[in-house]
Design a protein around this motif. Structure first.
Motif, short mmCIF file in Angstrom:
data_model
loop_
_atom_site.label_atom_id
_atom_site.label_comp_id
_atom_site.label_asym_id
_atom_site.label_seq_id
_atom_site.Cartn_x
_atom_site.Cartn_y
_atom_site.Cartn_z
N PHE A 156 0.82 -1.20 0.00
CA PHE A 156 0.00 0.00 0.00
C PHE A 156 0.87 1.26 0.00
N ARG A 157 2.00 1.22 0.68
CA ARG A 157 2.91 2.37 0.70
C ARG A 157 3.44 2.67 -0.69
N MET A 158 3.67 1.63 -1.48
CA MET A 158 4.17 1.85 -2.84
C MET A 158 3.09 2.43 -3.75
N VAL A 159 1.84 2.07 -3.52
CA VAL A 159 0.76 2.49 -4.43
C VAL A 159 0.13 3.81 -3.99
N ILE A 160 -0.07 3.99 -2.69
CA ILE A 160 -0.73 5.21 -2.19
C ILE A 160 0.10 5.83 -1.06
N PRO A 161 1.29 6.36 -1.37
CA PRO A 161 2.14 6.93 -0.33
C PRO A 161 1.55 8.17 0.33
N ASP A 162 0.58 8.80 -0.31
CA ASP A 162 -0.01 10.02 0.22
C ASP A 162 -1.22 9.76 1.11
N VAL A 163 -1.59 8.50 1.31
CA VAL A 163 -2.73 8.15 2.15
C VAL A 163 -2.23 7.57 3.47
N GLU A 164 -2.78 8.05 4.57
CA GLU A 164 -2.43 7.50 5.88
C GLU A 164 -3.08 6.13 6.04
N VAL A 165 -2.27 5.12 6.35
CA VAL A 165 -2.78 3.76 6.52
C VAL A 165 -2.56 3.33 7.98
N VAL A 166 -3.65 3.11 8.69
CA VAL A 166 -3.59 2.65 10.08
C VAL A 166 -3.76 1.13 10.10
N PRO A 167 -2.78 0.38 10.56
CA PRO A 167 -2.90 -1.08 10.57
C PRO A 167 -3.85 -1.57 11.65
N HIS A 168 -4.66 -2.54 11.30
CA HIS A 168 -5.55 -3.19 12.28
C HIS A 168 -5.44 -4.70 12.07
N PRO A 169 -4.41 -5.33 12.64
CA PRO A 169 -4.18 -6.75 12.41
C PRO A 169 -5.20 -7.63 13.11
N VAL A 170 -5.53 -8.73 12.44
CA VAL A 170 -6.48 -9.70 12.98
C VAL A 170 -5.74 -11.03 13.19
N ALA A 171 -5.86 -11.58 14.38
CA ALA A 171 -5.20 -12.84 14.70
C ALA A 171 -6.11 -14.01 14.33
N SER A 172 -5.55 -14.99 13.62
CA SER A 172 -6.31 -16.18 13.25
C SER A 172 -6.11 -17.26 14.31
N PRO A 173 -7.20 -17.92 14.73
CA PRO A 173 -7.05 -18.99 15.73
C PRO A 173 -6.32 -20.21 15.18
N ASN A 174 -6.20 -20.30 13.86
CA ASN A 174 -5.53 -21.45 13.25
C ASN A 174 -4.04 -21.23 13.04
N VAL A 175 -3.54 -20.03 13.35
CA VAL A 175 -2.12 -19.73 13.20
C VAL A 175 -1.51 -19.62 14.59
N HIS A 176 -0.63 -20.55 14.92
CA HIS A 176 -0.06 -20.64 16.26
C HIS A 176 1.31 -19.95 16.28
N LEU A 177 1.33 -18.71 16.74
CA LEU A 177 2.56 -17.93 16.70
C LEU A 177 3.52 -18.27 17.83
N GLU A 178 3.01 -18.75 18.94
CA GLU A 178 3.89 -19.18 20.02
C GLU A 178 4.46 -20.55 19.66
N ASP A 179 5.79 -20.63 19.69
CA ASP A 179 6.47 -21.88 19.29
C ASP A 179 6.02 -22.30 17.89
N TRP A 180 6.01 -21.33 16.98
CA TRP A 180 5.46 -21.57 15.65
C TRP A 180 6.18 -22.67 14.89
N TRP A 181 7.49 -22.86 15.18
CA TRP A 181 8.27 -23.88 14.47
C TRP A 181 7.82 -25.30 14.81
N LYS A 182 7.02 -25.45 15.87
CA LYS A 182 6.52 -26.77 16.25
C LYS A 182 5.23 -27.13 15.51
#
Length: 212
Positions: A156-182
């Motif tokens: 988005f920064r490459m396409v619309i550098p003049d627009v303010e983009v506020v991130p709002h990340p959503v966590a998926s219950p199927n993606v296990h970020l703690e000890d992800w390598w397991k």
């Protein structure tokens, strides 16, 4: 015989250098992957001060669980005037989308626009940029998966550098970020996303170089 021996020595040295370079590159890649995984926002990061800051629009990138519901909740809470859903499949209209999300169409139907042309993150950025220009909007809240956010922001920064983009990340219950390598599924997902991010970063740096 001396020449043959000398060639073998040079060949061995060249192979040794290649192996050393490959080892360093592999270690750098692996270290970057660990950094990338650790930098992914975790809850309660989603409840930061930015979560309540209003923007002109909310933009949801389809493709993962929880994204659309989050976008609709933000719209209902008055975090923006309009909601744009990018990357919707052909044939889906707003009323059907709201029914699938168990929302009452009469409440917020008028404030939702669907985009059908995007089939990638790059496409999401361009499709959203066109819509933002049509609306005259200068700020947006970007709703997508937490592991997908870093690459999305860069696109988005490459396409619309003049627009303010506020991130709002959503966590998926199927993606296990703690000890992800397991977790094979999560590890594969993060490796794929990390490689895509590196390619996007390379494109970004090349564009900056060409513009300078």
């Amino acid at each position: 015989m001396a020449r043959v021996g000398s060639r073998r020595v040079r060949l061995a040295r060249s192979l040794g250098r290649l192996l050393a370079v490959g080892l360093v590159a592999g270690l750098a890649w692996a270290g970057g992957l660990v950094w990338f995984a650790n930098a992914i926002p975790r809850p309660p990061a989603e409840e930061s001060a930015d979560a309540t800051r209003p923007t002109d629009a909310i933009v949801v990138l389809t493709g993962g669980s929880g994204r659309l519901g989050t976008g609709l909740d933000l719209l209902t809470a008055g975090r923006a005037r309009k909601l744009f859903v990018s990357g919707v499949y052909e044939g889906l209209d707003v009323q059907e989308l709201l029914r699938k999300s168990r929302q009452s169409p009469s409440d917020i139907e008028c404030c939702i626009t669907l985009g059908y042309s995007a089939d990638s993150t790059i496409g999401n950025a361009y499709e959203t940029a066109d819509w933002l220009r049509e609306q005259g909007f200068r700020s947006m809240r970007l709703v997508t998966a937490n592991y997908h956010m870093k690459r999305s922001l860069l696109e988005f920064r490459m396409v619309i550098p003049d627009v303010e983009v506020v991130p709002h990340p959503v966590a998926s219950p199927n993606v296990h970020l703690e000890d992800w390598w397991k977790w094979p599924g999560t590890a594969s997902l993060l490796v794929t996303e990390y490689n895509k991010y590196l390619l996007t970063l390379l494109r970004y740096e090349l564009e900056m170089l060409l513009e300078s």
